[in-house]
Design an enzyme around this catalytic site. Sequence first.
Site, short mmCIF file in Angstrom:
data_model
loop_
_atom_site.label_atom_id
_atom_site.label_comp_id
_atom_site.label_asym_id
_atom_site.label_seq_id
_atom_site.Cartn_x
_atom_site.Cartn_y
_atom_site.Cartn_z
N SER A 3 43.78 33.82 35.78
CA SER A 3 42.22 33.82 35.17
C SER A 3 42.17 33.67 34.04
O SER A 3 43.05 33.71 33.13
CB SER A 3 41.67 35.59 36.05
OG SER A 3 40.92 35.22 35.15
N TYR A 29 43.41 44.15 35.99
CA TYR A 29 43.40 42.53 36.79
C TYR A 29 43.72 42.17 35.56
O TYR A 29 44.61 41.05 35.86
CB TYR A 29 41.92 42.57 36.98
CG TYR A 29 41.45 41.24 37.63
CD1 TYR A 29 42.39 40.24 38.54
CD2 TYR A 29 40.89 40.17 36.57
CE1 TYR A 29 41.73 39.26 38.74
CE2 TYR A 29 41.13 39.00 36.59
CZ TYR A 29 41.81 38.44 37.88
OH TYR A 29 41.22 37.47 38.85
#
Length: 259
Positions: A143, A157
């Site tokens: 990401s 995350y």
Amino acid sequence: MFSSLKNKSVLVTGGSKGIGKGIARVFAEAGCKVLITARHENVAKEAAAELSKAGGTVAAFAADVTDYKSMQAAADFAVKTHGGLDILCANAGIFPQVKIEEMTDETWDITVDTNLKGTFLSVKACLPALKKSGQGRIIITSSITGPVTGFPGWTHYGATKAGQLGFMRTACMELAKFGITVNAVLPGNIATEGLADLGPDYENTMAASIPLKRLGRVEDIGYAALYFATKEAAYVTGQTIIVDGGQIIPESIEAINQA
């Protein structure tokens, strides 16, 4: 686009929805034999049936990326069903949004176990088959959040997504002797079921901060993964592709509006 992927065997973790499903669709359209995994068999089978109706060769298997034996069973199923395993798309991930002060140990642990440990276990379980492939490819879905940017509520995350790239850079050295490449795609804001759960205001705000003025499609990530999987990309390893519509480039929304 590329001719080297027809009949290649692909395993996509977390392939029943979102980016994983988009990756599976792109590989199926390229002529690959795809196995999608998800924790729940009925969900995986529904997604596989949908993709198969579009003309792809797609099978399903229930597997948990946090469990090594479960991932071994998935890899074995891919070999049995599709005659081998050439490509692993380590995509499974979760992103429960919670800020540090409210985050529990359990939320941190399940995020790390799924996103980071799950990548390691998926790779380890698939290695025997990938080594036999002759064109072994590992593509990690990371990401921009963590490696490049940050966002409140996603410390856990972001840590896992940055950790995946650390894993990738050493893994690509260890596995190079087997002809296996390891690369990562870094999505920006992609239109998925998970993003929809954050609400229309979030989606509209994110789109406004992207030079291309829209969220990405799950297939946009699939096409980047497809490149890494090709024979033509055999000399590319330990690398990342950011697929974000230019999101990380502007200094501010004002910079976009003045362009």
